[in-house]
Design a protein around this motif. Structure first.
Motif, PDB file in Angstrom:
ATOM      1  N   ARG A  97     -38.535   7.294  29.755  1.00 31.97           N
ATOM      2  CA  ARG A  97     -38.822   7.361  28.326  1.00 31.97           C
ATOM      3  C   ARG A  97     -37.648   7.948  27.547  1.00 31.97           C
ATOM      4  NH1 ARG A  97     -45.240   9.072  29.142  1.00 31.97           N
ATOM      5  NH2 ARG A  97     -46.041   6.924  28.979  1.00 31.97           N
ATOM      6  N   ALA A  98     -36.967   8.922  28.114  1.00 30.92           N
ATOM      7  CA  ALA A  98     -35.814   9.521  27.428  1.00 30.92           C
ATOM      8  C   ALA A  98     -34.671   8.533  27.279  1.00 30.92           C
ATOM      9  CB  ALA A  98     -35.343  10.750  28.187  1.00 30.92           C
ATOM     10  N   ARG A  99     -34.585   7.573  28.180  1.00 32.23           N
ATOM     11  CA  ARG A  99     -33.507   6.582  28.145  1.00 32.23           C
ATOM     12  C   ARG A  99     -34.011   5.183  27.817  1.00 32.23           C
ATOM     13  NH1 ARG A  99     -30.560   9.912  26.783  1.00 32.23           N
ATOM     14  NH2 ARG A  99     -28.796  10.801  27.914  1.00 32.23           N
ATOM     15  N   LYS A 100     -35.157   5.126  27.152  1.00 33.49           N
ATOM     16  CA  LYS A 100     -35.695   3.878  26.605  1.00 33.49           C
ATOM     17  C   LYS A 100     -35.788   2.763  27.641  1.00 33.49           C
ATOM     18  CE  LYS A 100     -34.103   4.968  21.947  1.00 33.49           C
ATOM     19  NZ  LYS A 100     -33.393   4.512  20.735  1.00 33.49           N
ATOM     20  N   TYR A 101     -36.191   3.139  28.846  1.00 32.35           N
ATOM     21  CA  TYR A 101     -36.435   2.218  29.954  1.00 32.35           C
ATOM     22  C   TYR A 101     -35.190   1.462  30.398  1.00 32.35           C
ATOM     23  CZ  TYR A 101     -41.338   3.279  30.321  1.00 32.35           C
ATOM     24  OH  TYR A 101     -42.502   3.932  30.550  1.00 32.35           O
ATOM     25  N   ASN A 102     -34.037   2.008  30.092  1.00 30.60           N
ATOM     26  CA  ASN A 102     -32.807   1.507  30.698  1.00 30.60           C
ATOM     27  C   ASN A 102     -32.681   2.222  32.038  1.00 30.60           C
ATOM     28  OD1 ASN A 102     -30.003   1.453  31.536  1.00 30.60           O
ATOM     29  ND2 ASN A 102     -29.494   0.691  29.489  1.00 30.60           N
ATOM     30  N   HIS A 103     -32.947   1.520  33.119  1.00 36.87           N
ATOM     31  CA  HIS A 103     -33.032   2.155  34.433  1.00 36.87           C
ATOM     32  C   HIS A 103     -31.710   2.778  34.880  1.00 36.87           C
ATOM     33  CE1 HIS A 103     -36.824   0.086  34.444  1.00 36.87           C
ATOM     34  NE2 HIS A 103     -37.148   0.558  35.642  1.00 36.87           N
ATOM     35  N   ASP A 104     -30.606   2.116  34.574  1.00 36.03           N
ATOM     36  CA  ASP A 104     -29.307   2.666  34.975  1.00 36.03           C
ATOM     37  C   ASP A 104     -29.026   3.977  34.253  1.00 36.03           C
ATOM     38  OD1 ASP A 104     -28.740   0.601  36.749  1.00 36.03           O
ATOM     39  OD2 ASP A 104     -27.787  -0.633  35.198  1.00 36.03           O
ATOM     40  N   ARG A 105     -29.306   4.025  32.958  1.00 30.60           N
ATOM     41  CA  ARG A 105     -29.072   5.254  32.191  1.00 30.60           C
ATOM     42  C   ARG A 105     -30.049   6.348  32.611  1.00 30.60           C
ATOM     43  NH1 ARG A 105     -29.755   4.880  26.491  1.00 30.60           N
ATOM     44  NH2 ARG A 105     -28.426   6.718  26.346  1.00 30.60           N
TER      45      ARG A 105
ATOM     46  N   ASP B  72     -44.607  15.450  10.707  1.00 35.24           N
ATOM     47  CA  ASP B  72     -45.164  14.179  10.230  1.00 35.24           C
ATOM     48  C   ASP B  72     -44.812  12.991  11.124  1.00 35.24           C
ATOM     49  OD1 ASP B  72     -46.181  15.597   8.101  1.00 35.24           O
ATOM     50  OD2 ASP B  72     -44.542  15.089   6.732  1.00 35.24           O
ATOM     51  N   GLU B  73     -43.817  13.157  12.002  1.00 34.46           N
ATOM     52  CA  GLU B  73     -43.431  12.106  12.941  1.00 34.46           C
ATOM     53  C   GLU B  73     -44.031  12.331  14.321  1.00 34.46           C
ATOM     54  OE1 GLU B  73     -41.696   9.471  11.957  1.00 34.46           O
ATOM     55  OE2 GLU B  73     -41.609  10.293   9.929  1.00 34.46           O
ATOM     56  N   GLY B  74     -44.913  13.321  14.445  1.00 26.61           N
ATOM     57  CA  GLY B  74     -45.540  13.611  15.723  1.00 26.61           C
ATOM     58  C   GLY B  74     -44.682  14.439  16.666  1.00 26.61           C
ATOM     59  N   ARG B  75     -43.584  14.992  16.164  1.00 25.09           N
ATOM     60  CA  ARG B  75     -42.653  15.739  17.004  1.00 25.09           C
ATOM     61  C   ARG B  75     -43.076  17.197  17.165  1.00 25.09           C
ATOM     62  NH1 ARG B  75     -37.559  13.559  13.527  1.00 25.09           N
ATOM     63  NH2 ARG B  75     -38.775  14.718  11.987  1.00 25.09           N
ATOM     64  N   SER B  76     -42.833  17.738  18.348  1.00 28.05           N
ATOM     65  CA  SER B  76     -43.094  19.143  18.617  1.00 28.05           C
ATOM     66  C   SER B  76     -41.973  19.979  18.002  1.00 28.05           C
ATOM     67  CB  SER B  76     -43.165  19.376  20.124  1.00 28.05           C
ATOM     68  OG  SER B  76     -43.283  20.741  20.424  1.00 28.05           O
TER      69      SER B  76
ATOM     70  N   CYS C 220     -42.251  11.049  21.065  1.00 27.83           N
ATOM     71  CA  CYS C 220     -41.896  11.488  19.708  1.00 27.83           C
ATOM     72  C   CYS C 220     -40.701  12.431  19.664  1.00 27.83           C
ATOM     73  CB  CYS C 220     -43.103  12.164  19.061  1.00 27.83           C
ATOM     74  SG  CYS C 220     -44.536  11.085  18.868  1.00 27.83           S
ATOM     75  N   GLY C 221     -40.503  13.204  20.729  1.00 24.71           N
ATOM     76  CA  GLY C 221     -39.368  14.107  20.776  1.00 24.71           C
ATOM     77  C   GLY C 221     -39.667  15.496  20.251  1.00 24.71           C
ATOM     78  N   VAL C 222     -38.613  16.295  20.167  1.00 27.49           N
ATOM     79  CA  VAL C 222     -38.737  17.696  19.755  1.00 27.49           C
ATOM     80  C   VAL C 222     -37.760  18.015  18.634  1.00 27.49           C
ATOM     81  CG1 VAL C 222     -39.527  18.476  22.016  1.00 27.49           C
ATOM     82  CG2 VAL C 222     -37.080  18.497  21.494  1.00 27.49           C
ATOM     83  N   VAL C 223     -38.113  19.055  17.886  1.00 24.11           N
ATOM     84  CA  VAL C 223     -37.268  19.595  16.822  1.00 24.11           C
ATOM     85  C   VAL C 223     -37.115  21.087  17.078  1.00 24.11           C
ATOM     86  CG1 VAL C 223     -37.139  20.113  14.344  1.00 24.11           C
ATOM     87  CG2 VAL C 223     -37.957  17.870  15.121  1.00 24.11           C
ATOM     88  N   GLY C 224     -35.898  21.582  16.962  1.00 28.57           N
ATOM     89  CA  GLY C 224     -35.644  23.004  17.149  1.00 28.57           C
ATOM     90  C   GLY C 224     -35.169  23.657  15.863  1.00 28.57           C
ATOM     91  N   ILE C 225     -35.709  24.829  15.572  1.00 26.69           N
ATOM     92  CA  ILE C 225     -35.264  25.629  14.431  1.00 26.69           C
ATOM     93  C   ILE C 225     -34.648  26.911  14.986  1.00 26.69           C
ATOM     94  CG2 ILE C 225     -35.965  26.897  12.358  1.00 26.69           C
ATOM     95  CD1 ILE C 225     -38.309  24.941  12.090  1.00 26.69           C
TER      96      ILE C 225
ATOM     97  N   PHE D 125     -34.155  14.933  21.628  1.00 28.19           N
ATOM     98  CA  PHE D 125     -33.901  15.946  20.602  1.00 28.19           C
ATOM     99  C   PHE D 125     -33.713  15.221  19.260  1.00 28.19           C
ATOM    100  CE2 PHE D 125     -32.584  17.918  24.564  1.00 28.19           C
ATOM    101  CZ  PHE D 125     -33.171  19.167  24.467  1.00 28.19           C
ATOM    102  N   LYS D 126     -34.676  15.393  18.359  1.00 26.44           N
ATOM    103  CA  LYS D 126     -34.686  14.630  17.117  1.00 26.44           C
ATOM    104  C   LYS D 126     -34.156  15.403  15.916  1.00 26.44           C
ATOM    105  CE  LYS D 126     -36.109  11.039  17.244  1.00 26.44           C
ATOM    106  NZ  LYS D 126     -35.404   9.778  17.644  1.00 26.44           N
TER     107      LYS D 126
END
Length: 303
Positions: A60-68, A112-116, A155-160, A194-195
């Motif tokens: 999922r982190a590499r958008k189903y690109n198996h090599d990546r 609002d984008e579902g991100r943690s 959705c990914g994560v946001v850090g403050i 990381f969004k």
């Protein structure tokens, strides 16, 4: 691995988002995971965890690109082998000196984008109480926990990063070598998206620290950094007030990290089990980390 972990399934509201943003086709998911396993098992010297719930994070982190995804998995384990003081022993019980300072806070609601969204109050860190290595491991432990949530995987994560109170006695612990390893977590060795990275109340010394970090970051990650100073309205353009604590002009009560810490403690055994896998020596790990990297990488990585 611990059997009580979250499963692979997404909430129905995220199925279409996953297909659009990370190219996940639900009907094909099991075959994709098996194909990824087959690739991993051909890797000599690598004893990887083959639990589906662990592996799908990389796809999922590499958008189903198996090599990546394989490259990320190998780098994930190579970092553990090359730098165990930073990337292993992530059990919360070993990091009580960090939790006692109330530095890390995972917000209970998503944006609002579902991100943690998480907040780190870096100025509260006392280097005499916990080392910079312990701080690094504590953040990784929180990321390991977050990355097992299927919704966060999509959705990914946001850090403050609240830098109020950050001073030279903190900054002297952040070396170029540590900066590189932090950059690697952001861009190529950790299975989470990381969004957004928002920096608040930054003193001048943050400019120096960021200039150390910047050469190691990709252009894509750099565009996700936002520096707000003391301007909370600027922060609110990216993170809604409804999920923020009142300290940051939000509608939630004062920060309390106890709930998140208890959730993390529940993952103690799973976090311990992570160290049972990986490269058995630094030799193949160094080959992974050196492959395809320029001099600026290798100059600091093994310092």
């Amino acid at each position: 691995m611990e059997s009580a972990l979250l499963n692979l399934d997404l909430p129905s509201s995220l199925v279409m988002k996953a297909e659009k943003e990370i190219q996940e086709i639900a009907a094909r998911r099991d075959r994709d995971v098996q194909a990824f396993k087959d690739m991993i098992q051909k890797e000599e010297s690598l004893d990887a965890c083959l639990d589906d719930r662990f592996l799908i994070r990389f796809l999922r982190a590499r958008k189903y690109n198996h090599d990546r995804a394989l490259r990320m998995l190998k780098t994930y384990y190579a970092m553990k082998a090359a730098y165990p003081t930073l990337f292993t022993q992530l059990q919360p019980s070993l990091l009580t000196s960090v939790w006692s300072q109330n530095i890390y806070h995972g917000l209970t609601d998503q944006d609002d984008e579902g991100r943690s969204v998480s907040i780190l109050q870096l100025g509260l860190w006392d280097p005499s109480v916990s080392s910079v290595e312990e701080m690094f491991r504590a953040v990784l432990a929180c990321l390991e926990y977050a990355s097992m949530d299927p919704s966060i995987q999509v959705c990914g994560v946001v850090g403050i990063f609240d830098c109020k109170g950050l001073a030279f006695h903190h900054a002297k612990h952040f070396t170029p070598s540590l900066a590189q390893k932090g950059a690697s977590v952001l861009k190529d060795c950790f299975p989470i998206r990381f969004k957004g990275i928002h920096v608040l109340n930054e003193p001048l010394i943050v400019d120096m620290l960021f200039s150390m970090l910047k050469p190691f970051l990709s252009t894509k990650i750099l565009t996700r950094f936002h520096f707000h100073g003391e301007n909370l309205e600027s922060l609110h353009q990216h993170v809604p007030k409804r999920i923020l604590p009142c300290l940051y002009g939000g509608e939630k009560p004062t920060l309390d990290g106890s709930y998140h810490l208890q959730k993390l403690m529940d993952f103690e055994q799973w976090l311990k089990d992570l160290d049972n896998y990986g490269y058995q020596s630094k030799v193949p790990a160094k080959k992974v980390l050196n492959s395809g990297k320029g001099n600026i990488f290798t100059r600091y990585f093994f310092s």
